[in-house]
Structures are given as C-alpha cells and as structure tokens.
Design a protein around this motif. Structure first.
Motif, PDB file in Angstrom:
ATOM      1  N   MET A 239      21.572 -15.349   6.859  1.00 31.16           N
ATOM      2  CA  MET A 239      20.932 -13.845   6.723  1.00 31.16           C
ATOM      3  C   MET A 239      19.762 -13.983   7.857  1.00 31.16           C
ATOM      4  SD  MET A 239      18.952 -11.666   3.784  1.00 31.16           S
ATOM      5  CE  MET A 239      18.552 -12.810   2.528  1.00 31.16           C
ATOM      6  N   ASN A 240      19.831 -12.691   8.716  1.00 37.24           N
ATOM      7  CA  ASN A 240      18.893 -12.465   9.521  1.00 37.24           C
ATOM      8  C   ASN A 240      17.731 -11.576   9.127  1.00 37.24           C
ATOM      9  OD1 ASN A 240      19.917 -13.872  11.665  1.00 37.24           O
ATOM     10  ND2 ASN A 240      21.305 -12.101  12.312  1.00 37.24           N
ATOM     11  N   ILE A 241      16.537 -12.054   9.258  1.00 36.61           N
ATOM     12  CA  ILE A 241      15.316 -11.335   8.571  1.00 36.61           C
ATOM     13  C   ILE A 241      14.476 -10.614   9.931  1.00 36.61           C
ATOM     14  CG2 ILE A 241      13.219 -11.366   7.534  1.00 36.61           C
ATOM     15  CD1 ILE A 241      14.411 -13.457   5.626  1.00 36.61           C
ATOM     16  N   ILE A 242      14.339  -9.509   9.882  1.00 38.52           N
ATOM     17  CA  ILE A 242      13.604  -8.768  10.989  1.00 38.52           C
ATOM     18  C   ILE A 242      12.069  -8.530  10.408  1.00 38.52           C
ATOM     19  CG2 ILE A 242      13.332  -6.939  12.496  1.00 38.52           C
ATOM     20  CD1 ILE A 242      16.158  -6.711  12.321  1.00 38.52           C
ATOM     21  N   SER A 243      11.126  -8.952  11.199  1.00 37.82           N
ATOM     22  CA  SER A 243       9.786  -8.633  10.858  1.00 37.82           C
ATOM     23  C   SER A 243       9.259  -7.263  11.497  1.00 37.82           C
ATOM     24  CB  SER A 243       8.829  -9.662  11.184  1.00 37.82           C
ATOM     25  OG  SER A 243       8.855 -10.170  12.580  1.00 37.82           O
ATOM     26  N   ILE A 244       8.504  -6.470  10.879  1.00 37.59           N
ATOM     27  CA  ILE A 244       8.062  -5.215  11.297  1.00 37.59           C
ATOM     28  C   ILE A 244       6.696  -4.968  11.342  1.00 37.59           C
ATOM     29  CG2 ILE A 244       8.238  -2.720  11.318  1.00 37.59           C
ATOM     30  CD1 ILE A 244      11.041  -3.069  10.246  1.00 37.59           C
ATOM     31  N   LEU A 245       5.784  -4.566  12.350  1.00 40.53           N
ATOM     32  CA  LEU A 245       4.395  -4.549  12.134  1.00 40.53           C
ATOM     33  C   LEU A 245       3.967  -3.121  12.513  1.00 40.53           C
ATOM     34  CD1 LEU A 245       1.634  -5.949  11.534  1.00 40.53           C
ATOM     35  CD2 LEU A 245       1.638  -6.439  14.211  1.00 40.53           C
ATOM     36  N   ASP A 246       3.669  -2.396  11.654  1.00 43.94           N
ATOM     37  CA  ASP A 246       3.389  -1.025  11.734  1.00 43.94           C
ATOM     38  C   ASP A 246       1.872  -0.605  11.497  1.00 43.94           C
ATOM     39  OD1 ASP A 246       3.367   2.116  11.690  1.00 43.94           O
ATOM     40  OD2 ASP A 246       4.452   1.966   9.703  1.00 43.94           O
ATOM     41  N   TYR A 247       1.267   0.135  12.549  1.00 38.28           N
ATOM     42  CA  TYR A 247      -0.122   0.202  12.470  1.00 38.28           C
ATOM     43  C   TYR A 247      -0.444   1.689  12.787  1.00 38.28           C
ATOM     44  CZ  TYR A 247      -2.718  -4.049  11.616  1.00 38.28           C
ATOM     45  OH  TYR A 247      -3.039  -5.330  10.910  1.00 38.28           O
ATOM     46  N   ASN A 248      -1.617   2.240  12.335  1.00 40.14           N
ATOM     47  CA  ASN A 248      -2.038   3.564  12.784  1.00 40.14           C
ATOM     48  C   ASN A 248      -3.408   2.943  13.293  1.00 40.14           C
ATOM     49  OD1 ASN A 248      -3.645   5.787  13.197  1.00 40.14           O
ATOM     50  ND2 ASN A 248      -2.425   7.071  11.611  1.00 40.14           N
ATOM     51  N   ILE A 249      -3.320   3.011  14.752  1.00 42.31           N
ATOM     52  CA  ILE A 249      -4.521   2.316  15.298  1.00 42.31           C
ATOM     53  C   ILE A 249      -5.807   3.325  15.531  1.00 42.31           C
ATOM     54  CG2 ILE A 249      -3.030   0.675  16.520  1.00 42.31           C
ATOM     55  CD1 ILE A 249      -3.256   1.917  19.202  1.00 42.31           C
ATOM     56  N   TRP A 250      -5.675   4.500  15.053  1.00 42.63           N
ATOM     57  CA  TRP A 250      -6.804   5.402  15.138  1.00 42.63           C
ATOM     58  C   TRP A 250      -7.042   5.961  16.739  1.00 42.63           C
ATOM     59  CZ3 TRP A 250     -12.725   4.542  14.018  1.00 42.63           C
ATOM     60  CH2 TRP A 250     -13.259   5.947  13.940  1.00 42.63           C
ATOM     61  N   PHE A 251      -6.987   7.134  17.105  1.00 37.19           N
ATOM     62  CA  PHE A 251      -7.095   7.518  18.439  1.00 37.19           C
ATOM     63  C   PHE A 251      -8.515   7.554  19.109  1.00 37.19           C
ATOM     64  CE2 PHE A 251      -6.894  11.069  15.875  1.00 37.19           C
ATOM     65  CZ  PHE A 251      -7.986  11.975  16.528  1.00 37.19           C
ATOM     66  N   ASP A 252      -9.482   7.660  18.114  1.00 33.03           N
ATOM     67  CA  ASP A 252     -10.999   7.695  18.370  1.00 33.03           C
ATOM     68  C   ASP A 252     -11.441   6.539  19.437  1.00 33.03           C
ATOM     69  OD1 ASP A 252     -13.228   9.555  17.530  1.00 33.03           O
ATOM     70  OD2 ASP A 252     -13.860   7.542  17.395  1.00 33.03           O
ATOM     71  N   LYS A 253     -12.419   7.113  20.096  1.00 35.71           N
ATOM     72  CA  LYS A 253     -13.116   6.005  20.846  1.00 35.71           C
ATOM     73  C   LYS A 253     -13.965   5.264  20.408  1.00 35.71           C
ATOM     74  CE  LYS A 253     -12.599   9.078  24.959  1.00 35.71           C
ATOM     75  NZ  LYS A 253     -13.046   9.866  26.254  1.00 35.71           N
ATOM     76  N   TYR A 254     -14.302   5.447  19.093  1.00 34.41           N
ATOM     77  CA  TYR A 254     -15.418   4.583  18.683  1.00 34.41           C
ATOM     78  C   TYR A 254     -14.679   3.128  18.465  1.00 34.41           C
ATOM     79  CZ  TYR A 254     -18.410   2.709  14.838  1.00 34.41           C
ATOM     80  OH  TYR A 254     -19.001   1.725  13.976  1.00 34.41           O
ATOM     81  N   ASN A 255     -15.382   2.257  18.847  1.00 30.56           N
ATOM     82  CA  ASN A 255     -15.076   0.668  18.984  1.00 30.56           C
ATOM     83  C   ASN A 255     -13.758   0.532  19.540  1.00 30.56           C
ATOM     84  OD1 ASN A 255     -17.381  -0.388  18.072  1.00 30.56           O
ATOM     85  ND2 ASN A 255     -16.946  -0.256  15.868  1.00 30.56           N
ATOM     86  N   MET A 256     -13.337   1.300  20.370  1.00 28.71           N
ATOM     87  CA  MET A 256     -11.908   1.344  20.786  1.00 28.71           C
ATOM     88  C   MET A 256     -11.514  -0.178  21.507  1.00 28.71           C
ATOM     89  SD  MET A 256      -9.670   3.222  23.911  1.00 28.71           S
ATOM     90  CE  MET A 256     -10.212   4.881  22.948  1.00 28.71           C
ATOM     91  N   ALA A 257     -12.529  -0.646  22.209  1.00 30.82           N
ATOM     92  CA  ALA A 257     -12.030  -2.013  22.890  1.00 30.82           C
ATOM     93  C   ALA A 257     -11.988  -3.223  21.757  1.00 30.82           C
ATOM     94  CB  ALA A 257     -13.292  -2.279  23.795  1.00 30.82           C
ATOM     95  N   GLU A 258     -13.103  -3.153  20.942  1.00 33.17           N
ATOM     96  CA  GLU A 258     -12.906  -4.044  19.619  1.00 33.17           C
ATOM     97  C   GLU A 258     -11.675  -3.941  18.834  1.00 33.17           C
ATOM     98  OE1 GLU A 258     -15.369  -2.200  20.436  1.00 33.17           O
ATOM     99  OE2 GLU A 258     -17.020  -3.391  20.932  1.00 33.17           O
ATOM    100  N   ARG A 259     -11.181  -2.770  18.529  1.00 35.42           N
ATOM    101  CA  ARG A 259      -9.922  -2.387  17.674  1.00 35.42           C
ATOM    102  C   ARG A 259      -9.014  -3.002  18.452  1.00 35.42           C
ATOM    103  NH1 ARG A 259     -11.759   2.865  17.493  1.00 35.42           N
ATOM    104  NH2 ARG A 259      -9.657   3.438  17.806  1.00 35.42           N
ATOM    105  N   THR A 260      -8.736  -2.746  19.744  1.00 32.30           N
ATOM    106  CA  THR A 260      -7.584  -2.987  20.556  1.00 32.30           C
ATOM    107  C   THR A 260      -7.506  -4.670  20.781  1.00 32.30           C
ATOM    108  OG1 THR A 260      -7.675  -1.081  21.802  1.00 32.30           O
ATOM    109  CG2 THR A 260      -6.466  -2.763  22.873  1.00 32.30           C
ATOM    110  N   ILE A 261      -8.425  -5.265  20.770  1.00 32.45           N
ATOM    111  CA  ILE A 261      -8.602  -6.867  20.918  1.00 32.45           C
ATOM    112  C   ILE A 261      -8.185  -7.251  19.420  1.00 32.45           C
ATOM    113  CG2 ILE A 261     -10.264  -8.583  21.094  1.00 32.45           C
ATOM    114  CD1 ILE A 261     -11.750  -7.048  23.152  1.00 32.45           C
ATOM    115  N   SER A 262      -8.541  -6.594  18.293  1.00 25.99           N
ATOM    116  CA  SER A 262      -8.275  -7.001  17.162  1.00 25.99           C
ATOM    117  C   SER A 262      -6.940  -6.795  16.791  1.00 25.99           C
ATOM    118  CB  SER A 262      -9.137  -6.414  16.064  1.00 25.99           C
ATOM    119  OG  SER A 262      -8.643  -6.709  14.884  1.00 25.99           O
ATOM    120  N   LEU A 263      -6.427  -5.883  17.459  1.00 24.77           N
ATOM    121  CA  LEU A 263      -4.744  -5.643  17.087  1.00 24.77           C
ATOM    122  C   LEU A 263      -3.955  -6.597  18.017  1.00 24.77           C
ATOM    123  CD1 LEU A 263      -2.318  -3.606  16.468  1.00 24.77           C
ATOM    124  CD2 LEU A 263      -2.787  -2.426  18.455  1.00 24.77           C
TER     125      LEU A 263
END
Length: 65
Positions: free
Chosen positions: A1-25
């Motif tokens: 049996m094959n298992i597929i992993s899926i990661l789903d995120y709403n990363i929020w379009f706002d500029k607030y802490n965008m760099a930090e949020r992107t690095i964390s993602l």
C-alpha cells in the motif's frame, strides 16, 4: 500500500512578519517532506522565494491559480 503525505497551509497574504513566516514554512516543509504541498494566500514575492527554495528540495511542479 502506498501512502501519500499532504501538507496544506493558509500562509496569510499580509506583510506582517512575512520573512519570518516564510522561513518557518520552509522549515516545516523540510521537516515533513510532503509528497503534495498545498498553499493558500501566497503572494507573488513569497511564491518567488518558495519556488527557488523548493526546487532545491526536489519540488519542481507548481500550479498557481
């Protein structure tokens, strides 16, 4: 049996802490190594950063809408 992993995120379009949020993602993606990655509310700037970074991790198919 094959298992597929899926990661789903709403990363929020706002500029607030965008760099930090992107690095964390990116850290989460590197840790989880999903087969499929779904992202919502991605800005053009974040998309550019992610495509460069994710291509280095082996992700090479993008379907922006």
């Amino acid at each position: 049996m094959n298992i597929i992993s899926i990661l789903d995120y709403n990363i929020w379009f706002d500029k607030y802490n965008m760099a930090e949020r992107t690095i964390s993602l990116i850290d989460v993606i590197e840790e989880k190594k999903p087969d499929v990655l779904l992202l919502q509310e991605v800005t053009v700037k974040v998309f550019e950063i992610l495509t460069i970074t994710l291509s280095k991790l082996g992700y090479n198919h993008y379907y922006p809408e």
